[in-house]
Each structure stands twice: as structure tokens, then as C-alpha cells.
Write an enzyme that holds these catalytic residues in place. Structure first.
Site, PDB file in Angstrom:
ATOM      1  N   THR A  15       0.888  -1.236  -0.031  1.00 13.32           N
ATOM      2  CA  THR A  15      -0.102   0.115  -0.001  1.00 13.32           C
ATOM      3  C   THR A  15       0.883   1.212   0.041  1.00 13.32           C
ATOM      4  O   THR A  15       0.617   2.282  -1.083  1.00 13.32           O
ATOM      5  CB  THR A  15      -1.027  -0.127   1.135  1.00 13.32           C
ATOM      6  OG1 THR A  15      -1.771  -1.169   1.167  1.00 13.32           O
ATOM      7  CG2 THR A  15      -1.733   1.328   1.294  1.00 13.32           C
ATOM      8  N   LYS A 109       6.298   1.662  12.866  1.00 14.10           N
ATOM      9  CA  LYS A 109       5.991   2.118  14.152  1.00 14.10           C
ATOM     10  C   LYS A 109       6.280   0.752  15.415  1.00 14.10           C
ATOM     11  O   LYS A 109       6.959   1.106  16.368  1.00 14.10           O
ATOM     12  CB  LYS A 109       4.799   2.468  14.673  1.00 14.10           C
ATOM     13  CG  LYS A 109       3.585   1.953  14.283  1.00 14.10           C
ATOM     14  CD  LYS A 109       3.040   2.374  12.866  1.00 14.10           C
ATOM     15  CE  LYS A 109       1.938   1.425  12.437  1.00 14.10           C
ATOM     16  NZ  LYS A 109       1.560   1.842  11.087  1.00 14.10           N
ATOM     17  N   VAL A 136       3.833   7.637  12.576  1.00 15.68           N
ATOM     18  CA  VAL A 136       2.589   8.179  13.711  1.00 15.68           C
ATOM     19  C   VAL A 136       1.616   8.916  13.021  1.00 15.68           C
ATOM     20  O   VAL A 136       1.905   9.917  12.251  1.00 15.68           O
ATOM     21  CB  VAL A 136       3.519   8.967  14.986  1.00 15.68           C
ATOM     22  CG1 VAL A 136       1.962   9.233  15.614  1.00 15.68           C
ATOM     23  CG2 VAL A 136       4.302   8.034  15.510  1.00 15.68           C
ATOM     24  N   GLY A 138      -0.166   8.717  10.263  1.00 15.24           N
ATOM     25  CA  GLY A 138      -0.191   8.846   8.657  1.00 15.24           C
ATOM     26  C   GLY A 138       0.253  10.181   8.133  1.00 15.24           C
ATOM     27  O   GLY A 138       1.481  10.526   8.500  1.00 15.24           O
ATOM     28  N   GLY A 191      -6.951  -0.454   2.653  1.00 20.74           N
ATOM     29  CA  GLY A 191      -5.244  -0.162   2.685  1.00 20.74           C
ATOM     30  C   GLY A 191      -5.140   0.574   4.065  1.00 20.74           C
ATOM     31  O   GLY A 191      -3.980   1.193   4.342  1.00 20.74           O
ATOM     32  N   GLU A 194      -3.034  -3.077   9.131  1.00 20.13           N
ATOM     33  CA  GLU A 194      -1.607  -3.672   8.979  1.00 20.13           C
ATOM     34  C   GLU A 194      -2.064  -4.949   8.184  1.00 20.13           C
ATOM     35  O   GLU A 194      -3.017  -5.407   8.309  1.00 20.13           O
ATOM     36  CB  GLU A 194      -1.286  -3.819  10.491  1.00 20.13           C
ATOM     37  CG  GLU A 194      -0.724  -2.589  11.152  1.00 20.13           C
ATOM     38  CD  GLU A 194       0.077  -1.617  10.409  1.00 20.13           C
ATOM     39  OE1 GLU A 194       1.149  -1.951  10.380  1.00 20.13           O
ATOM     40  OE2 GLU A 194      -0.231  -0.557  10.372  1.00 20.13           O
ATOM     41  N   LYS A 209       2.748   3.837  18.290  1.00 25.18           N
ATOM     42  CA  LYS A 209       2.682   5.271  18.029  1.00 25.18           C
ATOM     43  C   LYS A 209       2.670   6.036  19.160  1.00 25.18           C
ATOM     44  O   LYS A 209       3.660   7.157  19.346  1.00 25.18           O
ATOM     45  CB  LYS A 209       1.555   5.712  17.394  1.00 25.18           C
ATOM     46  CG  LYS A 209       1.594   4.938  16.054  1.00 25.18           C
ATOM     47  CD  LYS A 209       0.080   5.030  15.377  1.00 25.18           C
ATOM     48  CE  LYS A 209      -0.066   4.336  13.960  1.00 25.18           C
ATOM     49  NZ  LYS A 209      -1.494   4.206  13.201  1.00 25.18           N
TER      50      LYS A 209
HETATM   51  P1  NAP Z   1       1.603  -4.002   2.780  1.00 27.72           P
HETATM   52  O1  NAP Z   1       0.747  -3.694   1.887  1.00 27.72           O
HETATM   53  O2  NAP Z   1       1.524  -5.316   3.312  1.00 27.72           O
HETATM   54  O3  NAP Z   1       3.024  -4.195   2.004  1.00 27.72           O
HETATM   55  C1  NAP Z   1       4.236  -4.656   2.569  1.00 27.72           C
HETATM   56  C2  NAP Z   1       5.231  -4.854   1.319  1.00 27.72           C
HETATM   57  O4  NAP Z   1       6.456  -5.489   2.062  1.00 27.72           O
HETATM   58  C3  NAP Z   1       4.814  -5.660   0.409  1.00 27.72           C
HETATM   59  O5  NAP Z   1       5.114  -5.187  -1.014  1.00 27.72           O
HETATM   60  C4  NAP Z   1       5.457  -7.084   0.428  1.00 27.72           C
HETATM   61  O6  NAP Z   1       5.679  -7.795  -0.835  1.00 27.72           O
HETATM   62  C5  NAP Z   1       6.876  -6.527   1.030  1.00 27.72           C
HETATM   63  N1  NAP Z   1       7.276  -7.502   1.988  1.00 27.72           N
HETATM   64  C6  NAP Z   1       6.756  -7.860   3.145  1.00 27.72           C
HETATM   65  N2  NAP Z   1       7.570  -8.839   3.790  1.00 27.72           N
HETATM   66  C7  NAP Z   1       8.588  -8.979   3.077  1.00 27.72           C
HETATM   67  C8  NAP Z   1       9.463  -9.891   3.041  1.00 27.72           C
HETATM   68  N3  NAP Z   1      10.069 -10.657   4.193  1.00 27.72           N
HETATM   69  N4  NAP Z   1      10.643  -9.824   2.029  1.00 27.72           N
HETATM   70  C9  NAP Z   1      10.556  -8.970   0.982  1.00 27.72           C
HETATM   71  N5  NAP Z   1       9.498  -8.222   1.008  1.00 27.72           N
HETATM   72  C10 NAP Z   1       8.514  -7.946   1.749  1.00 27.72           C
HETATM   73  O7  NAP Z   1       1.975  -2.891   3.925  1.00 27.72           O
HETATM   74  P2  NAP Z   1       1.898  -1.402   4.136  1.00 27.72           P
HETATM   75  O8  NAP Z   1       0.279  -1.144   4.479  1.00 27.72           O
HETATM   76  O9  NAP Z   1       2.126  -0.714   2.867  1.00 27.72           O
HETATM   77  O10 NAP Z   1       2.523  -1.088   5.445  1.00 27.72           O
HETATM   78  C11 NAP Z   1       4.214  -1.148   5.178  1.00 27.72           C
HETATM   79  C12 NAP Z   1       4.625  -0.255   6.461  1.00 27.72           C
HETATM   80  O11 NAP Z   1       4.208   1.052   6.661  1.00 27.72           O
HETATM   81  C13 NAP Z   1       4.192  -1.224   7.803  1.00 27.72           C
HETATM   82  O12 NAP Z   1       5.373  -1.010   8.780  1.00 27.72           O
HETATM   83  C14 NAP Z   1       3.170  -0.247   8.236  1.00 27.72           C
HETATM   84  O13 NAP Z   1       2.845  -0.204   9.576  1.00 27.72           O
HETATM   85  C15 NAP Z   1       3.285   1.087   7.756  1.00 27.72           C
HETATM   86  N6  NAP Z   1       2.404   2.282   7.824  1.00 27.72           N
HETATM   87  C16 NAP Z   1       1.449   1.495   7.120  1.00 27.72           C
HETATM   88  C17 NAP Z   1       0.234   2.828   6.849  1.00 27.72           C
HETATM   89  C18 NAP Z   1      -0.780   2.156   6.039  1.00 27.72           C
HETATM   90  O14 NAP Z   1      -1.945   2.974   6.032  1.00 27.72           O
HETATM   91  N7  NAP Z   1      -1.033   1.021   5.470  1.00 27.72           N
HETATM   92  C19 NAP Z   1       0.351   3.893   7.381  1.00 27.72           C
HETATM   93  C20 NAP Z   1       1.546   4.194   8.075  1.00 27.72           C
HETATM   94  C21 NAP Z   1       2.244   3.275   8.187  1.00 27.72           C
HETATM   95  P3  NAP Z   1       4.647  -8.278  -1.540  1.00 27.72           P
HETATM   96  O15 NAP Z   1       4.063  -7.066  -2.115  1.00 27.72           O
HETATM   97  O16 NAP Z   1       5.467  -9.284  -2.414  1.00 27.72           O
HETATM   98  O17 NAP Z   1       3.561  -9.199  -0.578  1.00 27.72           O
HETATM   99  N1  HSE Z   2      -2.869   0.418  10.421  1.00 23.81           N
HETATM  100  C1  HSE Z   2      -2.535   1.971  10.579  1.00 23.81           C
HETATM  101  C2  HSE Z   2      -3.731   2.428  11.044  1.00 23.81           C
HETATM  102  C3  HSE Z   2      -1.850   2.403   9.540  1.00 23.81           C
HETATM  103  O1  HSE Z   2      -4.936   1.788  10.950  1.00 23.81           O
HETATM  104  O2  HSE Z   2      -3.978   3.634  11.602  1.00 23.81           O
HETATM  105  C4  HSE Z   2      -1.452   3.604   9.913  1.00 23.81           C
HETATM  106  O3  HSE Z   2      -0.378   3.743  10.956  1.00 23.81           O
END
Ligand code: NAP
Ligand code: HSE
Length: 437
Positions: A15, A109, A136, A138, A191, A194, A209
């Protein structure tokens, strides 16, 4: 002016990673202009787990690797962005990047709250920063606010809604009357959640956070093991309805507060918030953090707390800062704990009023039995209610709720242990705080 090109190693293309690629494509030229034409950034490598997964059309397949060391060690990669999540491989990636003196940008986080002490020590050792605005709230620039804008303030309190998924679920349960599982599925599809949504619903994503915010504000490391956390998985429609009848809304609230003896109260739990309080109107994926500084007074930060574009916005801002630091050889800032010893207030000593729900056997005398135990502990009752289930008016087991006056949490826990042992009580009582914020 000639611009300096900086290569980005993007670990994670889910995402947020996809959002970063799209944001750089959309606004790369604008960013270059805003940096006075001096900085150009381009993605050089992309780490994923599954090479065959379909990707957004903007993702250049030729950059994809499944070998993290190839990405981090690539000499054309100057800045490493960690967006894979978790505390295992993510740690190795960040540690390796720091050892190569490549600045790191992360939104992770969990990693920083659980293993930040090790990583910030490495960051200091190698004089290489870790930027973590996206970790923290977004898209809300709360990290820069606490680190920079409020550097001249003593932070008295920070209170807020810092998990978009939980806030979205609570709103959908309340307004669309969705069940918990359906609302969670929606949040995943959008999206917000987690990859393991357990952390969203059990409160730990928000707790991580809150730990980062408190660590920044008070300058000492906080062990997650000492933080009291409860999530929204126990919230039932009856709680939401009952809160509404009483003039409250249910929110998953982070409370961080400095007491007169300088101890820090830090807790995370579902709470009743007055419907007139500004946090009550923070809905859906939106987050809000109220910060009270001794100079600035009350301030409020509001915005989207999760999702592709808002989170990418924070990552891109950190990328620009990392590139500028490299270009102008600026000294490392990152997280600078000032070595202060701090003390967390034990959760038993924290005080609020409470809403407690009991699952009881419906027979005469139950209210009196529970009230007797509460009275023995000198806990005042401001109300009690046992709504009849219209679908099953003769049910043997019913929910019974009590509203309790303010008392130390430890005292409440003692009373609830005794109440849970009564024959008429069928499961662990569910406790929400009633916040005076
Ligand atoms: P996600 O959609 O699950 O994407 C994770 C990515 O990492 C995917 O591309 C996955 O590969 C890759 N990946 C996971 N494990 C791996 C491994 N062992 N080796 C190689 N690649 C690996 O997660 P996300 O929502 O983008 O979140 C990513 C980070 O940002 C997390 O720490 C989350 O807490 C943080 N975050 C997320 C948001 C949110 O709104 N989503 C907001 C703030 C912070 P594949 O694509 O091949 O599966
Ligand atoms: N899963 C987290 C949330 C992503 O819903 O707030 C942003 O850190």
C-alpha cells in the site's frame, strides 16, 4: 543549477510503497523545483516478497528484487526506505543501511517502538538519521511538530486518536450498524489496516505510536512491556448505543500526560469521550492529536491517519529531508534522546471514571451483589442499566452496565477480580474509561 541525483532503495511495494512511487512520479518535478533545483530523487531498486504479484502500472518491474541485501548494498542506492513492516527483516534492513551510512526512512512504528533503542544507537554510532514521520498518524506531521515546532515547549499532555483502522471500524459499527468483522474487512480493503490487523484491533498499533510520541516528548526510552493497552475487539453494539444515550462516543484513545511529580501516564484503551469534545467528531480513517505545551497551550492536529496517499505524503517529506541532509552535509538530527531518566506512572495509580459491562445471569439480586463489592472498595456508582434484548427478552444471560465514579485503576481491578468470582457473573468484566479531557 545542476541537481544532485539521489537513488532510493524501496523495501516494500505494498500500500505505502506503491503510494511513494506514485507520489514521486506525480510531484517529482514540483519537489525538485521546491528544493531550488538542487535535488533529484529516483527509485533504483524495489524489494518485494512475491515477484509474481500484480503491481500498479507505475511500478517498474525491472527494478524489483527479492534479495534485500542487493537493494541495501547497491551503490546507486543512497537512501533506504523501509516499508515492509514487522520487527525481523525490517530490523536487518535498517541496521545494514545505517552501517553503510545510508539514511533510512520508515513508517514502521512496531519496529521503532519495540527495537528503537538498538536502532537509534546504531543511528548515533554511524551518524546517520532515521526519519519516521509516517510511523505516527499517517499524513499528519506530528513527529516534526514535537521534534521541531514545539522544541521550546514542555509537553504537558498529548491525547488522541492514532489508529485509523479502529476509528473506521467504530464509526461503521455505530453509523452503518455493521458487525465488527465486516467493518474490519472494509478497512483492510481500503489499505488502512496492518498486514496483520491484530495489531490494529488489539490496540498495539496505536500503543506503538503513543510510545514513539512519549519517547520524543519526554526523552527517555519506554518499554512496551510497561504500557497498559486495550483494544477495540471487546466493543459491542450495546456499548456504542449506551454511550450515545449518555452523550458520549466510543473512541480508541491514546492518553499521554505528565504529572506534577514528572511521572508520565501513558495508556491506550477504548474510552467514552463527550460528544461535545472535538475528538468526538474525528471519524473514519481520520486521526487527531491534541498537544498541550507549556508555551503554546492547546493545539490540535487533524488529518488522515492511514492509507496509501496520506502515508506516502509523510514518507516523501522525509525523503526530501534525507536527500537535503546528504546534499548539504547537514548534521544528523533524527531522534535525539537527551538522556533524561523518566518514570512511567504505574497503571494502577491512574484515575478516571469508568464504564463496566458485566455478563450476568438474569436473576433478582444481581445488581445488589455487584454493588456490595464496589461499596466494600469505596467505589461510587453513578448509574446502572440492564437493557432488555428485544430479540430475546427471556434470555438467561444478559449484559449489565455500571457507570463508576473516578477511582484509581488498581482499586477497580481489585474489585473486579472479586466480582468476576461471583456466581452470577459469567465472564471477565469489560472496562472502558470515561475521559475528562
Ligand atoms: P503492505 O501493503 O502489506 O506491503 C508490504 C510490502 O512489503 C509488500 O510489498 C511485501 O511484498 C513486502 N514484504 C513484506 N515482507 C517481506 C519480506 N519478508 N521480504 C520482502 N518483501 C516483503 O504494507 P503497508 O500497508 O504498505 O505498510 C508498510 C509499512 O508502513 C508497515 O510498517 C506499516 O505499519 C506502515 N504504515 C502503513 C500505513 C498504511 O496506511 N497502510 C500507514 C502508516 C504506516 P509483496 O508485495 O510481494 O507481498
Ligand atoms: N494500520 C494503521 C492504522 C496504519 O490503521 O492507523 C497507519 O499507521
Amino acid at each position: 543549477m545542476t541537481s544532485t541525483p539521489y537513488g532510493i532503495g524501496l523495501a516494500g511495494c505494498g500500500t505505502v510503497g506503491t503510494g511513494v512511487i506514485r507520489a514521486l512520479q506525480r510531484n517529482g518535478e514540483l519537489i525538485r523545483q521546491r528544493c531550488g533545483g538542487s535535488i533529484e530523487m529516483s527509485v533504483k531498486r524495489i524489494l518485494v516478497r512475491d515477484r509474481d504479484k500484480p503491481r500498479h502500472e507505475t511500478v517498474d518491474a525491472s527494478l524489483i528484487t527479492t534479495d534485500w541485501q542487493t537493494l541495501v548494498d547497491d551503490p546507486t542506492v543512497h537512501i533506504v526506505v523501509e516499508l515492509i513492516g514487522g520487527t525481523g527483516l525490517a530490523f536487518d534492513i535498517v541496521a545494514r543501511a545505517l552501517s553503510l551510512r545510508k539514511p533510512v526512512v520508515t513508517g514502521n512504528k512496531a519496529l521503532l517502538a519495540e527495537r528503537g533503542a538498538e536502532l537509534f544507537a546504531l543511528s548515533k554510532q554511524h551518524n546517520t538519521p532515521i526519519h519516521f514521520e509516517a510511523a505516527v498518524a499517517g499524513g499528519i506531521p506530528i513527529i516534526k511538530t514535537v521534534q521541531e515546532a514545539f522544541i521550546g515547549n514542555r509537553i504537558k499532555a498529548m491525547c488522541g486518536i492514532i489508529n485509523g483502522t479502529s476509528n473506521y471500524i467504530l464509526q461503521r459499527m455505530s453509523e452503518a450498524k455493521l458487525d465488527f468483522a465486516t467493518a474490519l474487512r472494509e478497512a483492510q480493503d481500503l489499505g488502512y489496516a496492518e498486514s496483520d490487523p491484530t495489531l490494529d484491533v488489539n490496540g498495539w498499533d496505536a500503543a506503538h505510536k503513543a510510545i514513539l510520541l512519549a519517547t520524543l516528548a519526554y526523552g527517555f526510552p519506554i518499554s512496551p512491556a510497561l504500557v497498559h493497552v486495550a483494544g477495540i475487539e471487546q466493543v459491542k453494539p450495546i456499548d456504542i448505543d449506551f454511550a450515545q444515550q449518555l452523550g458520549y462516543v466510543v473512541k480508541l484513545l491514546a492518553v499521554i500526560r505528565q504529572h506534577d511529580d514528572e511521572s508520565i501516564e501513558l495508556r491506550l484503551q477504548p474510552s467514552f469521550v463527550s460528544k461535545h469534545h472535538i475528538l468526538a467528531s474525528v471519524n473514519g480513517v481520520f486521526n487527531a492529536v491534541a498537544v498541550h505545551g507549556d508555551g503554546v497551550g492547546e493545539s490540535l492536529f487533524y488529518g488522515r491517519g492511514a492509507g496509501e496517499d496520506p502515508t506516502a505524503s509523510a514518507v516523501v517529506a522525509d525523503l526530501v529531508e534525507a536527500a537535503r541532509s546528504l546534499a548539504h552535509k547537514l548534521p544528523h538530527r533524527g531522534f535525539l534522546p537527551w538522556g533524561k531518566e523518566g518514570r512511567l506512572l504505574p497503571i494502577e495509580e491512574t484515575r478516571t471514571a469508568y464504564y463496566v459491562r458485566f455478563d450476568v445471569t438474569d436473576r433478582p439480586g444481581v445488581v445488589a451483589e455487584i454493588a456490595t463489592v464496589l461499596a466494600q472498595h469505596r467505589i461510587g456508582i453513578s448509574g446502572t442499566h440492564s437493557p432488555v434484548n428485544p430479540e430475546n427478552p427471556d434470555a438467561e444471560f444478559v449484559d449489565m452496565v455500571f457507570l463508576l465514579h473516578s477511582c484509581p485503576f488498581g482499586l477497580l481491578q481489585q474489585a473486579l477480580r472479586e466480582i468476576a468470582a461471583l456466581n452470577c457473573v459469567n465472564s471477565e468484566p469489560v472496562v472502558f474509561r470515561i475521559e475528562q479531557i
